[in-house]
Design a protein around this motif. Sequence first.
Motif, PDB file in Angstrom:
ATOM      1  N   ASP A 107       3.482   4.570   2.796  1.00  0.00           N
ATOM      2  CA  ASP A 107       4.207   4.082   1.630  1.00  0.00           C
ATOM      3  C   ASP A 107       3.387   2.939   1.043  1.00  0.00           C
ATOM      4  O   ASP A 107       3.573   1.783   1.409  1.00  0.00           O
ATOM      5  N   TYR A 108       2.473   3.272   0.170  1.00  0.00           N
ATOM      6  CA  TYR A 108       1.578   2.270  -0.422  1.00  0.00           C
ATOM      7  C   TYR A 108       1.901   2.076  -1.902  1.00  0.00           C
ATOM      8  O   TYR A 108       2.286   3.013  -2.587  1.00  0.00           O
ATOM      9  N   ASP A 109       1.712   0.858  -2.366  1.00  0.00           N
ATOM     10  CA  ASP A 109       1.866   0.596  -3.795  1.00  0.00           C
ATOM     11  C   ASP A 109       0.689   1.173  -4.572  1.00  0.00           C
ATOM     12  O   ASP A 109       0.868   1.817  -5.605  1.00  0.00           O
ATOM     13  N   ILE A 110      -0.519   0.935  -4.077  1.00  0.00           N
ATOM     14  CA  ILE A 110      -1.716   1.390  -4.788  1.00  0.00           C
ATOM     15  C   ILE A 110      -2.705   2.004  -3.806  1.00  0.00           C
ATOM     16  O   ILE A 110      -3.004   1.413  -2.754  1.00  0.00           O
ATOM     17  N   PHE A 111      -3.191   3.180  -4.159  1.00  0.00           N
ATOM     18  CA  PHE A 111      -4.304   3.807  -3.460  1.00  0.00           C
ATOM     19  C   PHE A 111      -5.559   3.484  -4.270  1.00  0.00           C
ATOM     20  O   PHE A 111      -5.658   3.871  -5.438  1.00  0.00           O
ATOM     21  N   GLU A 135      -9.013  -8.497  -3.274  1.00  0.00           N
ATOM     22  CA  GLU A 135      -8.772  -9.936  -3.123  1.00  0.00           C
ATOM     23  C   GLU A 135      -7.865 -10.471  -4.234  1.00  0.00           C
ATOM     24  O   GLU A 135      -6.907 -11.220  -3.975  1.00  0.00           O
ATOM     25  N   VAL A 136      -8.151 -10.092  -5.486  1.00  0.00           N
ATOM     26  CA  VAL A 136      -7.361 -10.587  -6.614  1.00  0.00           C
ATOM     27  C   VAL A 136      -5.936 -10.034  -6.552  1.00  0.00           C
ATOM     28  O   VAL A 136      -4.961 -10.785  -6.732  1.00  0.00           O
ATOM     29  N   LEU A 137      -5.780  -8.743  -6.311  1.00  0.00           N
ATOM     30  CA  LEU A 137      -4.447  -8.137  -6.271  1.00  0.00           C
ATOM     31  C   LEU A 137      -3.598  -8.758  -5.176  1.00  0.00           C
ATOM     32  O   LEU A 137      -2.399  -9.035  -5.370  1.00  0.00           O
ATOM     33  N   GLU A 138      -4.194  -8.991  -4.004  1.00  0.00           N
ATOM     34  CA  GLU A 138      -3.422  -9.564  -2.897  1.00  0.00           C
ATOM     35  C   GLU A 138      -3.119 -11.040  -3.129  1.00  0.00           C
ATOM     36  O   GLU A 138      -2.093 -11.543  -2.650  1.00  0.00           O
ATOM     37  N   LYS A 146       1.121  -3.510  -1.017  1.00  0.00           N
ATOM     38  CA  LYS A 146       0.598  -2.628   0.034  1.00  0.00           C
ATOM     39  C   LYS A 146      -0.504  -1.763  -0.572  1.00  0.00           C
ATOM     40  O   LYS A 146      -0.228  -0.903  -1.407  1.00  0.00           O
ATOM     41  N   LEU A 147      -1.721  -2.011  -0.153  1.00  0.00           N
ATOM     42  CA  LEU A 147      -2.880  -1.292  -0.678  1.00  0.00           C
ATOM     43  C   LEU A 147      -3.415  -0.331   0.376  1.00  0.00           C
ATOM     44  O   LEU A 147      -3.442  -0.658   1.567  1.00  0.00           O
ATOM     45  N   PHE A 148      -3.857   0.836  -0.087  1.00  0.00           N
ATOM     46  CA  PHE A 148      -4.597   1.730   0.817  1.00  0.00           C
ATOM     47  C   PHE A 148      -6.070   1.692   0.418  1.00  0.00           C
ATOM     48  O   PHE A 148      -6.437   2.044  -0.700  1.00  0.00           O
ATOM     49  N   ILE A 149      -6.910   1.235   1.355  1.00  0.00           N
ATOM     50  CA  ILE A 149      -8.360   1.222   1.168  1.00  0.00           C
ATOM     51  C   ILE A 149      -8.953   1.876   2.408  1.00  0.00           C
ATOM     52  O   ILE A 149      -8.700   1.428   3.525  1.00  0.00           O
ATOM     53  N   ASP A 150      -9.739   2.914   2.218  1.00  0.00           N
ATOM     54  CA  ASP A 150     -10.126   3.742   3.357  1.00  0.00           C
ATOM     55  C   ASP A 150     -10.847   2.974   4.459  1.00  0.00           C
ATOM     56  O   ASP A 150     -10.668   3.263   5.632  1.00  0.00           O
ATOM     57  N   ARG A 151     -11.647   1.981   4.114  1.00  0.00           N
ATOM     58  CA  ARG A 151     -12.375   1.234   5.139  1.00  0.00           C
ATOM     59  C   ARG A 151     -11.433   0.478   6.067  1.00  0.00           C
ATOM     60  O   ARG A 151     -11.777   0.157   7.195  1.00  0.00           O
TER      61      ARG A 151
END
Length: 827
Positions: free
Chosen positions: A384-388, A404-407, A414-419
Amino acid sequence: MSLRLMDKIEFHTETGPKAIELWFGDITLLPATDKVDLLLLSAFRGNYVPTRTCLIGALFRQLSLSVKDLAEDKEEDLRDLFHCWWSKPLHENLPYRRILCFETNRSRKGITPQRAVKEVFRALVPATGLFVNGVVMSSLLSTGNQGHSEEAMLHAIVNNAATWMKNGLNISTYKLVIYISNEETLTHFAKLKAKHSDVYGPGLASSTILKYDFYLSYVSENEESVNLVKRMFLQHNKSLTFCTSKDMMENVESDSCLADEERIFQVMKSCARVITFLSPAYLEDDDRVEEYNAAWCLNRQTTSFTRLAPMLCEGISNLPTYMSLIQWVDIRMQNENKEKPLQNITLYVVTYKQEVLEKDASSDKKTTPAIVGSVEKASDCNYDYDIFISYAHANEETCKIVKEVLEREMPDIKLFIDRQQLHTGGSWQQKLYHALESSHMTLALLSQSYFNSKMCNEEFRLSLARHFTDPNFHLIPLQIEELTDVDDRYLSVNNCVLGNQDVRSYVEHLLAPVIKTFLTVGEKDSHIICKDKTVYHLPTLLADGRNARLVDLIQKESKIDLRKTANKCIQILCASNKFDSDIGLEIKTKLAASFQFKVGINIECEDAAVVLKRLDEADVIVVLMSSHFVKDADLIELLHVAINRQRLDLRVRMYPILLNDLSEGETEHCYIYCQLLPYELCFTDTIWHHPTLDEVMKNHPSYAKTMRQCVSVQASFENRIQSLLQHGIDEHKMRGFQRESERIKLQLKLVRAACNRITHYACESEGEGCEVIINIIDVIKAAVPKLAPEKDEDSSKNRNNNHQSKILSQVASDTTEQKTSQACQLL
């Protein structure tokens, strides 16, 4: 001498009850109705002479089964790594589905029974580790021509079988067969029964006290990499504790009361993670491979966390399939780029440290190691992520700035970043797809590297499909560099263009406020988040496209050159329910009979390792997609193997066929990528009932015979109805007969079309790339031409730049000194 069950050892494991059975009698007299998955036998390397004193001879005399012939056409040969090979599926009349032959060298004199059996079970892991409740049968291995005593081999086999089965090896029953009955053997087995029957009981693994954070499995050649990893781990967390292969070897003498395999499992259960440092030298070390196999079994058994964490030290050209499916951390030190491996190690330990903090919030830090696991497997699909954030790894630094800016602007986002979210030991592709499908929006960072990445293209296509079919989902493309020759699909939604601004300023003053407003109050900014987008019904859109193409597709089919089908391999994946399996088996039969393909189908092979091997070798992978298919986790895993093969290998094609509507019930949103596979044929499409298609098929030489069969079915139905009408059949039954008649005709046409299309793909696939996910824009443009996206890139840029200038003016007019300063910097 018939087989008789004399005794059995029963015990419970976390995956259910299991048993080791002792049988007396002739192993060749096993009834075919009691078929076992695997028959284990042993031989000297390359020597399959059917002597009177060995099982190979008994199989040849009693069942006319030549191990020599099987060896000449092996399914998989792992003798260099595991001293074993296994056969292709045996004839259905035989009581064994497959034979696994473990081979030793005559020169290895002095090898102990324990060592010999240890090597057998090391071979058994890749062969049967993926069985579902597999049943294995063997005689007392290595007691015939190889000369070990029966008592020693009995103890070694039972001890190893009990230890491995209790710790995750997916064998439900091990049947041990001794030819001649004797009381001495029963006495020894009774002692072993007292030792192993429910000694552990249910839940042992979960009750083991954790003593270490990491077990490090490695060979001396990779010690430099191991020391580097340890140093970097300790820099981030000085309290981390380690146990190593070296410690294990030094403590062997002090733990002489434990067998080697028991000691391995006992130590690994006391570690939160097992890191295996993979290299060619690692694979050549039998003890290290045994450690990997032990961790692999525990990893499969553990439901609360992922225990196994491989790290790749050097490139390996012959990595076994069961190892290649586990995601590893790449720590290979390249001369030209040492920074990337260091970043990978840092990311791993930082993720581990973060999990430490989360775990310590709810547990006593003094009594457990730093962590008890990572991602919970049971909830892998419930994201359940806000942004992929979709980006090319070449633009990783830009992604970090955006994150960094969004957080900072939205601490709870809640961000999904593959790394960050793709943990070692998991199925990366499956998790990536599912994360995208359960995110509120996708932010795509467009660049030339993004366009050149197959994975990024798939992410964008999935996001586009959701954007145009889900009113609650939004795609935001952000161009982070100047682009040329932009594809239509990237212009189909509002593009955000940086203009003269840097990424940090743009996200901080334009993008982040819009996203924050949307996520908090639902208000949309028409320049960044579409206000009144057109939303389509995805199944209808896709079905209309298939219906429009099928007649032309079949009409243009050329005659198949059977010379091109020689030696081609087809692998079919389908669900096991009756309808799906009937279609799959019929396609398999016709492909083999009419086109002389080598065809395999997963439902006829319970050995998943063999299915994976066939997927690696297939020229065409046929996927019979259905609502039953998407609910089967094992099939979805195999689907991702097929998708990855098509993405990476131009010589292979995946040919998906849709058997029913996936939008029904719980699968409507969860598996949108399964709906977007490039289907040509769908069983439920209305075109199959259209007279135009019937006419085209009737006049096509490849379909004429099938259409005559349909006419025969119709005539048979009419004759039957006439006969039943004389007996007063009611309308309800008549409609039932009619539906059955239509289903049979439809199935005849679909199967014939499927076989022809698969054959064309097999003959024409080499050298031709094929997209994994269809482009939804092409489908929309074909269905609704007037809605084709704007192609004027300059006007798109101007429109967005005008909007951004307006926002900057608003920022500049702010009375605070900080806002004025920021606006000046932007301008």
